[in-house]
Each structure stands twice: as C-alpha cells, then as structure tokens.
Design a protein around this motif. Structure first.
Motif, PDB file in Angstrom:
ATOM      1  N   GLU A   2       0.897  -1.182  -0.139  1.00  0.00           N
ATOM      2  CA  GLU A   2       0.019  -0.105  -0.074  1.00  0.00           C
ATOM      3  C   GLU A   2       1.158   1.347  -0.135  1.00  0.00           C
ATOM      4  O   GLU A   2       0.712   2.014  -0.746  1.00  0.00           O
ATOM      5  CB  GLU A   2      -0.946   0.003   1.214  1.00  0.00           C
ATOM      6  CG  GLU A   2      -1.987  -1.071   1.085  1.00  0.00           C
ATOM      7  CD  GLU A   2      -2.954  -0.618  -0.069  1.00  0.00           C
ATOM      8  OE1 GLU A   2      -3.158   0.310  -0.330  1.00  0.00           O
ATOM      9  OE2 GLU A   2      -3.367  -1.707  -0.541  1.00  0.00           O
ATOM     10  N   GLY A  28       0.949  -4.048  -9.847  1.00  0.00           N
ATOM     11  CA  GLY A  28       1.155  -3.490  -8.494  1.00  0.00           C
ATOM     12  C   GLY A  28       2.441  -2.832  -8.101  1.00  0.00           C
ATOM     13  O   GLY A  28       2.617  -2.186  -6.900  1.00  0.00           O
ATOM     14  N   ALA A 122      -2.597  -3.062 -11.968  1.00  0.00           N
ATOM     15  CA  ALA A 122      -3.130  -3.273 -10.468  1.00  0.00           C
ATOM     16  C   ALA A 122      -2.549  -4.652  -9.907  1.00  0.00           C
ATOM     17  O   ALA A 122      -2.093  -5.429 -10.580  1.00  0.00           O
ATOM     18  CB  ALA A 122      -4.852  -3.253 -10.377  1.00  0.00           C
ATOM     19  N   ILE A 126      -6.563  -7.375  -6.855  1.00  0.00           N
ATOM     20  CA  ILE A 126      -7.546  -6.445  -7.399  1.00  0.00           C
ATOM     21  C   ILE A 126      -8.287  -7.101  -8.818  1.00  0.00           C
ATOM     22  O   ILE A 126      -9.331  -6.826  -8.925  1.00  0.00           O
ATOM     23  CB  ILE A 126      -6.838  -5.212  -7.660  1.00  0.00           C
ATOM     24  CG1 ILE A 126      -6.409  -4.561  -6.275  1.00  0.00           C
ATOM     25  CG2 ILE A 126      -7.867  -4.265  -8.331  1.00  0.00           C
ATOM     26  CD1 ILE A 126      -7.575  -4.334  -5.228  1.00  0.00           C
ATOM     27  N   GLY A 160     -12.468  -4.138   0.650  1.00  0.00           N
ATOM     28  CA  GLY A 160     -11.246  -3.553   0.489  1.00  0.00           C
ATOM     29  C   GLY A 160     -10.603  -3.359  -0.703  1.00  0.00           C
ATOM     30  O   GLY A 160      -9.944  -2.268  -1.459  1.00  0.00           O
ATOM     31  N   CYS A 161     -11.214  -4.103  -1.720  1.00  0.00           N
ATOM     32  CA  CYS A 161     -10.830  -4.322  -3.084  1.00  0.00           C
ATOM     33  C   CYS A 161     -11.466  -2.872  -3.959  1.00  0.00           C
ATOM     34  O   CYS A 161     -11.028  -2.448  -4.404  1.00  0.00           O
ATOM     35  CB  CYS A 161     -11.105  -5.440  -3.861  1.00  0.00           C
ATOM     36  SG  CYS A 161     -10.171  -6.954  -3.276  1.00  0.00           S
ATOM     37  N   ARG A 163     -12.526  -0.142  -2.231  1.00  0.00           N
ATOM     38  CA  ARG A 163     -12.017   0.776  -1.804  1.00  0.00           C
ATOM     39  C   ARG A 163     -10.645   1.118  -2.430  1.00  0.00           C
ATOM     40  O   ARG A 163     -10.151   2.119  -3.014  1.00  0.00           O
ATOM     41  CB  ARG A 163     -11.651   0.602  -0.329  1.00  0.00           C
ATOM     42  CG  ARG A 163     -11.455   2.024   0.375  1.00  0.00           C
ATOM     43  CD  ARG A 163     -11.073   1.837   1.906  1.00  0.00           C
ATOM     44  NE  ARG A 163     -12.142   0.863   2.525  1.00  0.00           N
ATOM     45  CZ  ARG A 163     -11.791  -0.226   3.117  1.00  0.00           C
ATOM     46  NH1 ARG A 163     -10.515  -0.762   3.370  1.00  0.00           N
ATOM     47  NH2 ARG A 163     -12.665  -1.060   3.423  1.00  0.00           N
ATOM     48  N   TRP A 164      -9.999   0.001  -2.759  1.00  0.00           N
ATOM     49  CA  TRP A 164      -8.634   0.147  -3.562  1.00  0.00           C
ATOM     50  C   TRP A 164      -8.729   0.839  -5.009  1.00  0.00           C
ATOM     51  O   TRP A 164      -8.066   1.703  -5.360  1.00  0.00           O
ATOM     52  CB  TRP A 164      -7.850  -1.247  -3.605  1.00  0.00           C
ATOM     53  CG  TRP A 164      -6.480  -1.118  -4.148  1.00  0.00           C
ATOM     54  CD1 TRP A 164      -5.238  -1.307  -3.598  1.00  0.00           C
ATOM     55  CD2 TRP A 164      -6.050  -0.960  -5.701  1.00  0.00           C
ATOM     56  NE1 TRP A 164      -4.386  -0.886  -4.221  1.00  0.00           N
ATOM     57  CE2 TRP A 164      -4.663  -0.605  -5.522  1.00  0.00           C
ATOM     58  CE3 TRP A 164      -6.766  -0.752  -6.662  1.00  0.00           C
ATOM     59  CZ2 TRP A 164      -3.784  -0.741  -6.740  1.00  0.00           C
ATOM     60  CZ3 TRP A 164      -5.958  -0.628  -7.806  1.00  0.00           C
ATOM     61  CH2 TRP A 164      -4.552  -0.353  -7.766  1.00  0.00           C
ATOM     62  N   ASP A 167      -9.636   4.425  -4.503  1.00  0.00           N
ATOM     63  CA  ASP A 167      -8.468   5.234  -4.202  1.00  0.00           C
ATOM     64  C   ASP A 167      -7.532   5.264  -5.138  1.00  0.00           C
ATOM     65  O   ASP A 167      -6.513   6.202  -5.237  1.00  0.00           O
ATOM     66  CB  ASP A 167      -7.833   4.678  -2.949  1.00  0.00           C
ATOM     67  CG  ASP A 167      -8.813   5.014  -1.808  1.00  0.00           C
ATOM     68  OD1 ASP A 167      -9.938   5.743  -2.057  1.00  0.00           O
ATOM     69  OD2 ASP A 167      -8.574   4.337  -0.768  1.00  0.00           O
ATOM     70  N   ASN A 168      -7.293   4.254  -6.038  1.00  0.00           N
ATOM     71  CA  ASN A 168      -6.091   4.238  -7.138  1.00  0.00           C
ATOM     72  C   ASN A 168      -6.620   4.382  -8.491  1.00  0.00           C
ATOM     73  O   ASN A 168      -5.753   3.945  -9.533  1.00  0.00           O
ATOM     74  CB  ASN A 168      -5.373   3.119  -6.858  1.00  0.00           C
ATOM     75  CG  ASN A 168      -4.945   3.025  -5.449  1.00  0.00           C
ATOM     76  OD1 ASN A 168      -3.641   3.569  -5.272  1.00  0.00           O
ATOM     77  ND2 ASN A 168      -5.360   2.222  -4.630  1.00  0.00           N
TER      78      ASN A 168
END
Ligand SMILES: [Zn+2]
Length: 178
Positions: A2, A28, A122, A126, A160-161, A163-164, A167-168
């Motif tokens: 992260e 990633g 990614a 993800i 969580g995925c 959100r990732w 955010d990205n």
C-alpha cells in the motif's frame, strides 16, 4: 504494498516521455524502463526487474508498451477467469479485453465478460476481485445483496478491493494515455 503504491501515486501527474528510468506499473509494482541495442527481440520484455525495449522502438515506445500490456493482460485474464470459473461454477460465454479507462469490467446480457487491460497495472488480488465481480453477474445481473453475498463467498475482503479501486483510479491511467 500500500505504501509503495501511495508513493508512486505522488508522481502520477507526471507526463510520460518514455525516457530511460521512468517507471511503469505491472501487477501493483513498478519497474524502470531500459533501452537496449544488443537484443534482437521486438516489443517489450520484463527482465531482471526492468522493462527492456529495443532502442529502435523509442519513437513509438507507448504503442509497443500498450501492445505488451494488452497481450500480457489477455493471457493472465484467461488463466484467472478459468480458475475462478472452476471455483464458482460460473462460466462466461467469452472474454474480451477492452481499453476501458474507469470501466474495468462488465458482463453482457449474454454472459460474455469484458476486462480492461489497464487492470494489469493493479495488484493481482484486485484483478481477481474484478474477475469474480463480473463472473457473479452471470448469476446475479444487478448489485443486490444476493450479488454481494455471492462475491463475498469467493472474495471475503471485496470491500477492501472496491476501496482500492476507488482510491487508485489514477494509478491505472499512469502507464499510458487512454
Ligand atoms: Zn457490477
């Protein structure tokens, strides 16, 4: 992971000149670009932690890069879709690779799934989430509770995925222009 991604996020606005040393995403992580003369191959190779391109390709480095991303994405998507189809017993009628910028995946009414090659930048978990999300649409066409319950049985941390990805978003633009 992260933290590493957050650091690279800070330089996301930089214009891509495809100069030696510029870093490009793959699953990633980022790897620097290196031009070489001594190899006979065409296109891009990821060798010993560097993206290698023949110097002759420098003027159209972006195009060869996108070709490499697309080809690599297609191979990986087929493998991961195969794995998750066997696990979930949800089989798509086809897999299409798109250049979607913010639309990373979709599932048609005829159960064919589309995935953007940009996802190859990614982390793998993800990519897996987006694949599972689209496979679950074969059974549940909307985003109902039943849909998310189904996703959760395969990807427990799907939140969580999500959100990732939120955010990205810019990260997946970073490698190349649309
Ligand atoms: Zn959906």
């Amino acid at each position: 992971m992260e933290k590493k991604l957050a650091e690279h996020n800070a330089i996301k606005e930089e214009n891509r000149a495809f100069e030696e040393g510029e870093r490009f995403f793959y699953l990633g992580n980022t790897y620097p670009l290196l031009y070489v003369d001594s190899h006979s191959f065409k296109g891009v190779r990821l060798i010993n932690g560097s993206f290698i391109i023949h110097r002759d390709n420098k003027s159209h480095a972006e195009r060869v890069f996108v070709e490499w991303y697309k080809k690599t994405a297609r191979e990986l998507f087929q493998e991961r879709v195969g794995y998750y189809s066997r696990l979930s017993k949800l089989y798509p009628t086809g897999i299409k690779v798109t250049s979607g910028v913010y639309r990373y995946g979709s599932c048609s009414s005829s159960d064919s799934i589309s995935l953007s090659w940009r996802l190859i930048m990614a982390p793998l978990y993800i990519i897996d989430y987006v694949i599972v999300h689209e496979l679950c649409h074969i059974k549940e066409k909307n985003h109902s509770h039943r849909f998310w319950d189904l996703v959760e049985t395969i990807i427990p941390d799907y939140r969580g995925c999500k959100r990732w990805l939120k955010d990205n978003r810019h990260l997946l633009l970073y490698g190349t222009s649309p």
